[in-house]
Design an enzyme around this catalytic site. Structure first.
Site, PDB file in Angstrom:
ATOM      1  N   CYS A  95       2.973   8.011 -36.732  1.00 59.73           N
ATOM      2  CA  CYS A  95       4.382   8.087 -36.897  1.00 59.73           C
ATOM      3  C   CYS A  95       4.918   9.329 -36.264  1.00 59.73           C
ATOM      4  O   CYS A  95       5.932   9.225 -35.498  1.00 59.73           O
ATOM      5  CB  CYS A  95       4.615   7.675 -38.335  1.00 59.73           C
ATOM      6  SG  CYS A  95       4.277   8.996 -39.628  1.00 59.73           S
ATOM      7  N   HIS A 154       5.858   9.582 -44.141  1.00 63.21           N
ATOM      8  CA  HIS A 154       6.081   8.261 -42.989  1.00 63.21           C
ATOM      9  C   HIS A 154       7.713   8.836 -42.215  1.00 63.21           C
ATOM     10  O   HIS A 154       8.328   9.314 -42.924  1.00 63.21           O
ATOM     11  CB  HIS A 154       6.098   6.984 -43.301  1.00 63.21           C
ATOM     12  CG  HIS A 154       6.104   6.164 -42.250  1.00 63.21           C
ATOM     13  ND1 HIS A 154       5.156   6.056 -41.189  1.00 63.21           N
ATOM     14  CD2 HIS A 154       7.141   5.057 -41.829  1.00 63.21           C
ATOM     15  CE1 HIS A 154       5.696   5.086 -40.336  1.00 63.21           C
ATOM     16  NE2 HIS A 154       6.573   4.660 -40.808  1.00 63.21           N
ATOM     17  N   GLU A 166       8.701   2.383 -34.923  1.00 62.13           N
ATOM     18  CA  GLU A 166       7.883   3.229 -35.658  1.00 62.13           C
ATOM     19  C   GLU A 166       6.412   2.892 -35.219  1.00 62.13           C
ATOM     20  O   GLU A 166       6.130   1.868 -34.521  1.00 62.13           O
ATOM     21  CB  GLU A 166       8.026   2.852 -37.000  1.00 62.13           C
ATOM     22  CG  GLU A 166       7.827   1.529 -37.471  1.00 62.13           C
ATOM     23  CD  GLU A 166       7.813   1.090 -39.131  1.00 62.13           C
ATOM     24  OE1 GLU A 166       7.537   2.088 -39.800  1.00 62.13           O
ATOM     25  OE2 GLU A 166       8.021  -0.133 -39.343  1.00 62.13           O
TER      26      GLU A 166
END
Length: 280
Positions: A95, A154, A166
């Protein structure tokens, strides 16, 4: 048995299905592009760079994108995730690796190196938004984060219209998703990759905690993992601290963390030059 006109209709429908080719092939989760107005040119370039990787069908790989230069790298096995067993064979991003690459492409320099927490607490922040504010104030290119102040695990790039791009998890490709506001959504940050304003200094040491008040007994906010570039708003005399062979009663307020740090761990003099005294 079908009547004659029914049989002919069925054959025509079958022929149409065979010969018809869709004019677009947008993924089920929607197109990957800027989906709302108002973003800066740099933010739009960052979205474009991330979406180009989605279009290229790039994999999520744990640890991917954290090489010497921004860009996809082979991943690692995450001991907590059996789905990551093939990540060392896959060229891709995790990420924060995707965020790093997108903004490096937008800015022309590596402005967001580091993991999700380092990217959220960056001194290049132009604005910050809490989970309670929801999506209303956000613009495409803003970075969404999940976790706690001590552990942001994240990060993703907002597209607008409730969508984000993402690198989500092992075993999947980079994707467009609906923004997940439930669970441990923490907030968002808007990035300005241009010149940094304010008093920018460098820390030293590893695992150095920032605090909600200028006191060693105050609640912890975030541990700086190593030497970190930070922005200082002001400083003041408070609790005297002795650590690593130094004693100092000066503390600096870090607006990007909403927290305090003893000046012991800031490179430079015990009382920082040209930094004003806090009035709060």
């Amino acid at each position: 048995m079908l009547r004659r006109y029914g049989l002919i209709g069925a054959l025509v429908a079958l022929l149409v299905c065979i010969l018809w080719t869709p004019t677009s092939a947008a993924p089920a989760d929607g197109p990957c592009r800027v989906l709302a107005p108002g973003a800066s040119d740099a933010a739009e370039r960052a979205v474009g760079a991330a979406c180009a990787q989605v279009a290229a069908d790039v994999w999520y790989t744990w640890g991917g994108g954290h090489g010497p230069q921004p860009g996809p790298t082979y991943g690692q096995v995450d001991p907590t995730d059996p789905a990551s067993e093939h990540d060392p064979e896959r060229l891709g991003f995790d990420c924060s690796g995707l965020v790093r690459y997108a903004y490096a492409q937008a800015a022309g320099s590596d402005v967001l190196d580091g993991v999700a927490s380092a990217q959220f607490y960056t001194h290049r922040a132009a604005g910050r938004f809490t989970a309670a504010q929801g999506l209303a104030p956000l613009l495409p290119g803003d970075l969404l984060v999940w976790g706690t102040s001590q552990d942001l695990h994240h990060i993703a790039i907002y597209l607008g219209a409730g969508k984000m791009v993402e690198a989500r998890q092992s075993g999947t490709k980079l994707m467009v998703s609906d923004v997940r506001l439930n669970g441990d959504y923490y907030g968002a940050v808007r990035i300005d990759p241009g010149p940094v304003t304010g008093h920018v200094v460098r820390t030293w040491g590893t695992g150095v905690w920032t605090k909600v008040q200028p006191s060693t007994t105050a609640a912890r906010v975030y541990a700086l993992p190593g030497p970190t570039t930070i922005r200082v708003e002001c400083q003041k005399h408070a609790e005297t601290v002795t650590s690593d062979g130094y004693t100092n009663d000066a503390w600096s307020y870090l607006p990007d963390y909403g927290a305090w740090l003893t000046n012991i761990y800031i490179q430079g003099p015990a009382w920082l030059e040209n930094v004003p005294t806090c009035t709060f």
